[in-house]
Write a protein that holds these residues in place. Structure first.
Motif, short mmCIF file in Angstrom:
data_model
loop_
_atom_site.label_atom_id
_atom_site.label_comp_id
_atom_site.label_asym_id
_atom_site.label_seq_id
_atom_site.Cartn_x
_atom_site.Cartn_y
_atom_site.Cartn_z
N LEU A 99 0.86 -1.08 0.05
CA LEU A 99 -0.02 0.04 -0.19
C LEU A 99 0.79 1.31 -0.03
N LEU A 100 2.05 1.37 0.86
CA LEU A 100 2.85 2.47 0.78
C LEU A 100 3.53 2.52 -0.36
N ILE A 101 3.85 1.58 -1.27
CA ILE A 101 4.59 1.59 -2.47
C ILE A 101 3.50 2.26 -3.48
N ASP A 102 2.33 1.62 -3.27
CA ASP A 102 1.40 1.97 -4.48
C ASP A 102 0.47 3.61 -4.32
N ARG A 103 0.53 3.78 -3.09
CA ARG A 103 0.06 4.98 -2.70
C ARG A 103 0.78 6.29 -3.44
N ARG A 104 0.01 7.31 -4.15
CA ARG A 104 0.70 8.28 -4.75
C ARG A 104 -0.40 9.28 -4.55
N SER A 105 0.12 10.51 -4.48
CA SER A 105 -0.87 11.76 -4.39
C SER A 105 -1.67 12.09 -5.77
N ILE A 106 -3.04 12.07 -5.80
CA ILE A 106 -3.68 11.97 -7.08
C ILE A 106 -4.55 13.39 -7.00
N ARG A 107 -4.55 13.94 -8.23
CA ARG A 107 -5.19 15.27 -8.35
C ARG A 107 -6.05 15.64 -9.05
N ARG A 108 -6.49 14.40 -9.95
CA ARG A 108 -7.52 14.41 -10.92
C ARG A 108 -8.66 13.12 -10.27
N TYR A 109 -9.78 13.59 -10.40
CA TYR A 109 -10.79 12.69 -9.80
C TYR A 109 -11.97 12.46 -10.95
N THR A 110 -12.73 11.40 -10.84
CA THR A 110 -14.05 11.37 -11.54
C THR A 110 -14.87 12.17 -10.88
N SER A 111 -16.22 12.34 -11.39
CA SER A 111 -17.17 12.89 -10.62
C SER A 111 -18.18 11.98 -9.90
N GLU A 112 -17.48 10.54 -9.74
CA GLU A 112 -18.41 9.88 -8.97
C GLU A 112 -18.22 10.12 -7.70
N LYS A 113 -19.53 10.01 -6.80
CA LYS A 113 -19.42 10.27 -5.39
C LYS A 113 -18.94 9.15 -4.71
N ILE A 114 -18.29 9.36 -3.39
CA ILE A 114 -17.64 8.33 -2.63
C ILE A 114 -18.87 7.93 -1.78
N ASP A 115 -18.94 6.48 -1.62
CA ASP A 115 -19.84 5.81 -0.85
C ASP A 115 -19.74 6.23 0.55
N PRO A 116 -20.95 6.51 1.16
CA PRO A 116 -20.98 7.25 2.56
C PRO A 116 -20.47 6.22 3.56
N GLU A 117 -20.19 4.89 3.49
CA GLU A 117 -19.58 3.87 4.30
C GLU A 117 -17.90 4.22 4.33
N HIS A 118 -17.69 4.62 3.00
CA HIS A 118 -16.08 4.76 2.84
C HIS A 118 -15.44 6.12 3.38
#
Length: 174
Positions: free
Chosen positions: A6-25
């Motif tokens: 997870l630490l290796i793969d996690r990168r800062s993301i600055r562009r997102y889709t318009s999809e809402k995030i699940d409230p549980e997430h």
């Protein structure tokens, strides 16, 4: 995925889709912040969850460079902390923010830390004050950062372990 991957793969993301995030997430991300350790168990951080598009756009004007992702994400969490409740308030807020980013990565979501402390708007107003005014955050609760979250609309390569700066690690003494 294990934590190291997870630490290796996690990168800062600055562009997102318009999809809402699940409230549980969203709940899990906030819970991660609330689980973060603090000095003397002060738990002085304050998290302001922002999903309103107009407010996200307004917050993206908190500084001239680097804040654009706020206006283009479906969810931002403003990380503030009661500076009268604990001396290491910057550290406490930073740890909580990092925990939230790691939780988002574990859920497959992107995130980006937008630095607010010691930054300024185009007219010279401290970014902290700009956000406090916009969200009604008390003066005693400086804003350390704004975290953006969303479904990734860009792919970034994992960290290159060959580029780790092991020369910055000192054993026993500097």
């Amino acid at each position: 995925m294990d934590f190291h991957q997870l630490l290796i793969d996690r990168r800062s993301i600055r562009r997102y889709t318009s999809e809402k995030i699940d409230p549980e997430h969203v709940r899990l991300i906030l819970e991660a912040g609330l689980l973060a350790p603090t000095s003397k168990a002060s738990r002085a951080w304050q998290f302001v969850v922002v999903e309103d598009e107009a407010m996200l756009t307004r917050l993206s004007e908190c500084k001239p460079m680097g804040a654009a992702p706020i206006g283009k994400c479906p969810l931002a969490v403003v990380v503030a902390v009661d500076s009268t409740a604990t001396e290491p308030w910057i550290e406490d807020a930073s740890v909580a923010a990092s925990y939230m980013q790691l939780q988002a990565a574990a859920l497959g979501l992107g995130s980006c830390w937008i630095q607010i402390r010691d930054r300024f708007t185009t007219d010279g107003t401290p970014s902290n004050e700009f956000i406090q005014e916009a969200l009604g955050i008390p003066e005693t609760c400086p804003v350390v950062c704004v975290l953006t979250f969303g479904h990734k609309d860009e792919q970034r390569k994992p960290q290159d372990l060959e580029k780790l700066k092991w020369e910055n690690v000192h054993i026993g003494k500097f």
